[in-house]
Design a protein around this motif. Structure first.
Motif, short mmCIF file in Angstrom:
data_model
loop_
_atom_site.label_atom_id
_atom_site.label_comp_id
_atom_site.label_asym_id
_atom_site.label_seq_id
_atom_site.Cartn_x
_atom_site.Cartn_y
_atom_site.Cartn_z
N THR A 169 3.90 3.51 -57.03
CA THR A 169 3.93 3.51 -55.57
C THR A 169 2.47 3.51 -55.06
O THR A 169 1.55 3.78 -55.84
CB THR A 169 4.70 4.74 -55.04
OG1 THR A 169 4.28 5.89 -55.78
CG2 THR A 169 6.19 4.57 -55.24
N ASP A 170 2.29 3.21 -53.78
CA ASP A 170 0.94 3.02 -53.24
C ASP A 170 0.04 4.23 -53.49
O ASP A 170 0.46 5.37 -53.32
CB ASP A 170 1.03 2.75 -51.73
CG ASP A 170 1.63 1.38 -51.45
OD1 ASP A 170 1.79 0.59 -52.38
OD2 ASP A 170 1.93 1.11 -50.26
N ASN A 171 -1.20 3.94 -53.85
CA ASN A 171 -2.17 5.01 -54.14
C ASN A 171 -3.57 4.44 -54.06
O ASN A 171 -3.74 3.22 -53.95
CB ASN A 171 -1.88 5.58 -55.55
CG ASN A 171 -2.05 4.52 -56.63
OD1 ASN A 171 -3.17 4.21 -57.03
ND2 ASN A 171 -0.95 3.91 -57.07
N VAL B 113 7.09 -5.67 -57.71
CA VAL B 113 8.26 -5.35 -56.87
C VAL B 113 7.92 -4.18 -55.97
O VAL B 113 7.82 -3.04 -56.42
CB VAL B 113 9.50 -5.00 -57.74
CG1 VAL B 113 10.35 -6.22 -57.97
CG2 VAL B 113 9.13 -4.35 -59.05
N SER B 114 7.75 -4.46 -54.69
CA SER B 114 7.35 -3.39 -53.77
C SER B 114 8.25 -3.43 -52.54
O SER B 114 9.29 -4.10 -52.53
CB SER B 114 5.88 -3.58 -53.37
OG SER B 114 5.76 -4.70 -52.54
N GLY B 115 7.84 -2.69 -51.51
CA GLY B 115 8.64 -2.65 -50.29
C GLY B 115 8.56 -3.96 -49.51
O GLY B 115 9.48 -4.33 -48.78
N ALA C 96 -6.02 4.90 -56.44
CA ALA C 96 -6.55 4.53 -57.76
C ALA C 96 -6.40 3.03 -58.00
O ALA C 96 -7.26 2.40 -58.62
CB ALA C 96 -5.81 5.32 -58.84
N MET C 97 -5.31 2.46 -57.48
CA MET C 97 -5.06 1.03 -57.74
C MET C 97 -6.13 0.15 -57.08
O MET C 97 -6.52 -0.88 -57.64
CB MET C 97 -3.65 0.63 -57.26
CG MET C 97 -3.39 0.75 -55.78
SD MET C 97 -1.61 0.56 -55.43
CE MET C 97 -1.66 -0.86 -54.32
N ILE C 98 -6.61 0.57 -55.93
CA ILE C 98 -7.63 -0.23 -55.23
C ILE C 98 -9.00 -0.03 -55.90
O ILE C 98 -9.76 -0.99 -56.06
CB ILE C 98 -7.67 0.14 -53.73
CG1 ILE C 98 -6.28 -0.07 -53.09
CG2 ILE C 98 -8.74 -0.64 -52.97
CD1 ILE C 98 -5.67 -1.46 -53.34
N GLY D 247 -4.00 -4.78 -56.55
CA GLY D 247 -4.14 -3.36 -56.89
C GLY D 247 -2.96 -2.86 -57.70
O GLY D 247 -3.13 -2.14 -58.69
N HIS D 248 -1.75 -3.26 -57.29
CA HIS D 248 -0.56 -2.83 -58.04
C HIS D 248 -0.66 -3.28 -59.50
O HIS D 248 -0.26 -2.56 -60.41
CB HIS D 248 0.71 -3.41 -57.41
CG HIS D 248 1.22 -2.58 -56.27
ND1 HIS D 248 1.57 -1.25 -56.41
CD2 HIS D 248 1.45 -2.88 -54.97
CE1 HIS D 248 1.99 -0.78 -55.25
NE2 HIS D 248 1.92 -1.75 -54.35
N ALA D 249 -1.18 -4.49 -59.72
CA ALA D 249 -1.31 -4.99 -61.10
C ALA D 249 -2.45 -4.29 -61.83
O ALA D 249 -2.30 -3.88 -62.98
CB ALA D 249 -1.52 -6.50 -61.08
N HIS E 76 -7.00 -7.43 -52.33
CA HIS E 76 -5.59 -7.69 -52.03
C HIS E 76 -4.75 -6.55 -52.59
O HIS E 76 -4.86 -6.21 -53.78
CB HIS E 76 -5.18 -9.03 -52.65
CG HIS E 76 -3.91 -9.57 -52.08
ND1 HIS E 76 -2.69 -9.00 -52.36
CD2 HIS E 76 -3.67 -10.59 -51.22
CE1 HIS E 76 -1.75 -9.67 -51.71
NE2 HIS E 76 -2.32 -10.63 -51.00
N HIS E 77 -3.92 -5.99 -51.72
CA HIS E 77 -3.10 -4.84 -52.10
C HIS E 77 -2.27 -5.09 -53.37
O HIS E 77 -2.18 -4.21 -54.25
CB HIS E 77 -2.16 -4.52 -50.92
CG HIS E 77 -1.21 -3.42 -51.18
ND1 HIS E 77 -1.56 -2.09 -51.08
CD2 HIS E 77 0.09 -3.43 -51.54
CE1 HIS E 77 -0.51 -1.34 -51.37
NE2 HIS E 77 0.52 -2.13 -51.66
N LEU E 78 -1.68 -6.27 -53.49
CA LEU E 78 -0.82 -6.54 -54.65
C LEU E 78 -1.61 -6.64 -55.95
O LEU E 78 -1.12 -6.28 -57.02
CB LEU E 78 0.01 -7.81 -54.43
CG LEU E 78 1.01 -7.74 -53.27
CD1 LEU E 78 1.77 -9.06 -53.16
CD2 LEU E 78 2.00 -6.59 -53.45
ZN ZN Z 1 2.30 -1.38 -52.40
#
Ligand code: ZN
Ligand code: KG4
Length: 350
Positions: free
Chosen positions: A303-305, A135-137, A307-309, A114-116, A110-112
């Protein structure tokens, strides 16, 4: 330690990261942002085509930066949602192809999450429990997190309409600033007075749900103010700074209230809007006053990258979570239940 390749293509960034045991070994990022600028927002077909061209070169770059080869990869993680349908498909298909050809497990994440998870690369393992503000787009959510790889994510509150980043992008458009609006507002607000206009702080009255957000009315308030003052040139820096202040105030107020109410001593602030200088600064001030430990990744990892995934994949692999099947399908509107797109799952070791 297993080496995880992560692939992110949910919007206009083609990100690839390589992580092992909580350490970022290398990453690479391509963006099709310039190709969307003249349309004022991301065009899914253009983004998807750009991902198709960029994904293999980005994998090669990330491997070079990590100083390893494809044969060293032990698992693949790819964003399986949420995001633009055609864009997510490209990265997930690439992830499946790498997993199949290398004979390694695949995680559709899940993309979010990844942000965490990306914060672990800079600040170490997450505490046993914490409040997270994502908090994203496309999303604005206050969450209670436990073990990100194993536990279900608890939603304290989400946005009922626009996400915070979406509000930045829409207000930037009203002000004639380029896409993406967040960084443009952040820059120009430095020359403005945040107290010039008293924009509303949405959903912050005593009778409102404490952890929900609503930014559509704030965007409308900015539009009305510009209309009402049409006899003068728009004071762009003042409007930008005052709008940014309303967002930063609302986000940090609610996030610290959630920490207090849920007795969490750590606040994790992540997603594209966490790159905002005023949001970061106000969060630092208020967290310090409340005695809460604030964790925010550096702006480039907000911001999206990729490394987070890879960071989520690394957590899943180390927690021995069972991988996905290769017929896993993307879900462009997947709700966040856990690190894997299909929610938390315990299973056999990989
Ligand atoms: Zn994102
Ligand atoms: O997390 P992200 O890169 O992509 C999504 O998952 O949506 O977030 C992108 C959003 C955009 O709306 C962008 O305008 C906003 O994050 N953003 C910012 C800043 N940098 C990016 N908003 C405010 N200030 C910034 N410095």
């Amino acid at each position: 330690m297993p080496v995880v390749l992560g692939i992110e293509t949910s919007c206009d960034e083609t990100g690839v990261g390589i992580v092992a045991d909580g350490v970022l070994l290398g990453d690479a990022l391509a963006t099709s942002m310039d190709e969307h600028a003249r349309f004022g927002g991301v065009v899914p077909e253009i983004a998807a085509r750009a991902h198709l061209h960029a994904v293999t070169p980005m994998v090669r770059h990330a491997l070079d930066r990590a100083g390893i080869g494809l044969g060293d990869i032990d698992a693949v993680a790819a964003t399986a949602g949420p995001g633009l349908a055609t864009a997510v498909q490209v990265g997930l298909a690439a992830g499946k192809a790498y997993a199949l050809s290398l004979g390694v497990p695949l995680y559709g994440v899940h993309h979010l999450a990844g942000h965490a998870a990306v914060d672990t690369l800079e600040h170490g393992p997450l505490p046993r429990r914490c409040v997270a503000l994502i908090v994203s787009g496309g999303h604005t959510s206050l969450l209670l997190l436990g073990d990100l790889a194993r536990d279900p994510v608890i939603h304290l509150g989400d946005t009922v309409d626009d996400a915070a980043g979406e509000a930045f992008d829409k207000v930037a458009r009203l002000l004639g600033l380029p896409y993406p609006g967040g960084p443009a507002i952040d820059r120009i607000a430095r020359d403005g007075n945040p107290d010039a206009i008293n924009f509303p702080r949405p959903m912050t009255s005593r009778h409102d749900p404490p952890y929900q957000f609503s930014f559509s009315g704030l965007k409308t308030a900015v539009a009305r103010w510009i209309e009402k003052n049409a006899d003068q040139p728009v004071p762009v820096p003042d409007v930008a700074a005052s709008f940014q202040e309303a967002i930063a105030d609302t986000l940090t107020h609610k996030a610290l209230a959630a920490c207090r109410d849920h007795r969490a001593d750590t606040l994790l602030l992540v997603g594209g809007v966490a790159a905002n200088s005023r949001v970061r600064h106000l969060a630092e001030q208020r967290a310090a006053t409340a005695g809460v430990r604030l964790r925010v990744p550096s702006p480039r990892l907000c911001t999206d990258n990729g490394a987070m995934i890879a960071a989520v994949g690394d957590l899943l692999v180390r927690a021995n979570v069972a991988p996905d099947r290769l017929d896993l399908s993307a879900d462009p509107s997947a709700a966040l239940h856990g690190a894997l797109l299909r929610g938390p799952r315990r299973g056999r070791p990989v």
